[in-house]
Design an enzyme around this catalytic site. Structure first.
Site, PDB file in Angstrom:
ATOM      1  N   ILE A  28      36.848  50.075  30.173  1.00  8.80           N
ATOM      2  CA  ILE A  28      36.150  51.341  30.363  1.00  8.80           C
ATOM      3  C   ILE A  28      36.728  52.433  29.474  1.00  8.80           C
ATOM      4  CG2 ILE A  28      35.353  50.810  32.695  1.00  8.80           C
ATOM      5  CD1 ILE A  28      37.663  52.464  33.790  1.00  8.80           C
ATOM      6  N   TYR A 178      49.179  48.314  43.772  1.00  9.00           N
ATOM      7  CA  TYR A 178      48.005  48.854  43.074  1.00  9.00           C
ATOM      8  C   TYR A 178      47.309  49.914  43.927  1.00  9.00           C
ATOM      9  CZ  TYR A 178      43.584  49.065  40.543  1.00  9.00           C
ATOM     10  OH  TYR A 178      42.489  49.509  39.846  1.00  9.00           O
ATOM     11  N   THR A 215      36.526  44.157  33.357  1.00 10.85           N
ATOM     12  CA  THR A 215      37.506  44.520  32.342  1.00 10.85           C
ATOM     13  C   THR A 215      38.689  43.573  32.462  1.00 10.85           C
ATOM     14  OG1 THR A 215      38.827  46.042  33.691  1.00 10.85           O
ATOM     15  CG2 THR A 215      36.834  46.929  32.694  1.00 10.85           C
TER      16      THR A 215
END
Length: 308
Positions: A28, A178, A215
Site C-alpha cells: 500500500i 502486532y 501485501t
C-alpha cells in the site's frame, strides 16, 4: 461522507506538494506513492532498502514518466536512522505537506529486540514513527491541507497496551505484539490531533487502515515460520483486496478536503475488510484519553523526543 465511492480519480491535484511515505517500496505504501506522484506531488520514498526503492521509482516512472521522486534512507526500527533522517531534513528544511506513516512488519514468530532495546514490531510500526513525527513536525506546512497520516489496522480492536510489559519480555506472541503496535499507532494519531487542535495548529492528524490488503507485510523471510507464512497467505488470498484498493483510505486521509483530523478512515465493505474509504470504527479502548496520554509520555521517555 458522500455515498459515492471515492477513488484515486477524486484525488485533488498535488502539484507543488511534498509527500514523505515510509515503507513506500511495496504494498500500500508503493500504491500511495504511485498515486501521489501521478497527481503531481514530489514523493520522498523513505525506506530501508535503496535497491528496492530504486526499483519502485523505476516502476512508478513507467506509469508516470514525469514523476518527481526521491529516495532517502530510513529504518524505523533503528532510532539512529530516524534521527539521521530528521537531522538531514532540518538542515534542508523543505516544507512537508503529507507525512504518511506506513512502514510496518508483522508475523515475527519469536521475540526480537533491536539495538535500542525495543521489541521489533513496536518500534518498527509505532515508536520509530512517533520519533520521526516529533523530529519533522516543525517542517510540516502550517495549513489545513497538511496531513499526518498514521496507518493503523483492524488488529487494534483486539490490542492492549501492556504498560506492565510494553516490550513483551515476559510474554510474547506475534499477534499480541502486532495488535499492540497498531493500537498504539491509532491512539497516537488521535492524541496527536487533539494536541494539534489545542495548540491552534491547522495541521490534521488522520489515522487510517487499509482493511485486509494483499501485501507482503506478513512475509518476513527467515523470521516467519512456514505455518505463519502459509496461514497469512491463505487468509489474505481469500479475504484480501488489492494493495491499490487498500491504499485508498491512506490517499483519502492524505488528500481529501472532506477528511477530518481525529477521524479514522478505512474500507466501507463487510467487516471493513475491503471497499472504498469511509469513516471506520474505533474500538472503545482506543478512545481512552488517559491511556493515550500515558502512552505519549512513555513514548517521549523511550525515544527522547518531546513535542506538543
Amino acid at each position: 461522507m458522500a455515498k459515492r465511492k471515492w477513488t484515486v480519480a477524486d484525488m485533488p491535484l498535488q502539484t507543488g506538494r511534498l509527500a514523505i511515505i515510509t515503507g513506500a517500496t511495496s504494498g500500500i505504501g508503493y500504491e500511495a506513492a504511485l498515486a501521489l506522484a501521478g497527481a503531481g506531488a514530489h514523493v520522498v520514498l523513505a525506506a530501508r532498502d535503496e535497491g528496492k526503492a530504486q526499483r519502485a521509482m523505476w516502476s512508478i516512472r513507467q506509469v508516470h514518466p514525469a514523476a518527481s521522486l526521491e529516495f532517502r534512507p530510513l529504518d524505523t526500527a533503528r532510532l539512529s536512522s530516524v534521527r539521521e533522517f530528521g537531522t538531514r531534513w532540518r538542515d534542508e528544511r523543505p516544507p512537508i505537506d503529507v507525512l504518511l506513516l506506513n512502514a510496518g512488519i508483522a508475523s515475527v514468530p519469536r521475540r526480537e529486540e533491536t539495538a535500542d532495546g525495543f521489541e521489533r514490531q513496536l518500534v518498527t510500526n509505532y515508536l520509530g514513527h512517533f520519533t520521526l513525527t516529533g523530529l519533522l513536525l516543525a517542517d510540516v506546512r502550517l495549513s489545513s491541507a497538511s496531513r499526518i497520516v498514521e496507518v493503523a489496522s483492524l488488529a487494534h480492536r483486539r490490542g492492549q497496551i501492556r504498560f506492565d510489559d510494553l516490550q513483551l519480555r515476559r510474554s510474547y506472541s506475534a499477534q499480541d505484539a502486532y495488535r499492540q503496535s497498531k493500537l498504539a499507532m491509532l491512539m497516537f494519531g488521535l492524541e496527536l490531533d487533539r494536541r494539534l487542535r489545542a495548540a491552534g495548529s491547522p495541521i490534521l492528524s488522520v489515522p487510517v487502515h487499509p482493511g485486509v490488503a494483499k501485501t507482503d507485510i506478513t512475509r518476513r523471510g527467515d523470521r516467519a515460520g512456514a505455518v505463519e507464512r502459509l496461514a497469512g497467505r491463505a487468509i489474505f488470498s481469500l479475504l484480501g483486496q488489492s494493495a491499490a484498493r487498500g491504499a485508498l483510505p491512506l490517499l483519502y486521509g492524505a488528500t481529501s478536503p472532506d477528511a477530518h483530523g481525529g477521524h479514522y478512515y478505512g474500507p466501507d465493505g463487510l467487516w471493513e475488510a475491503w471497499g472504498y474509504p469511509t469513516t471506520a470504527d474505533v474500538a472503545p479502548h482506543a478512545r481512552d484519553q488517559a491511556t493515550a496520554k500515558r502512552l505519549w509520555s512513555i513514548s517521549e521517555d523511550l525515544t527522547g523526543v518531546s513535542y506538543l
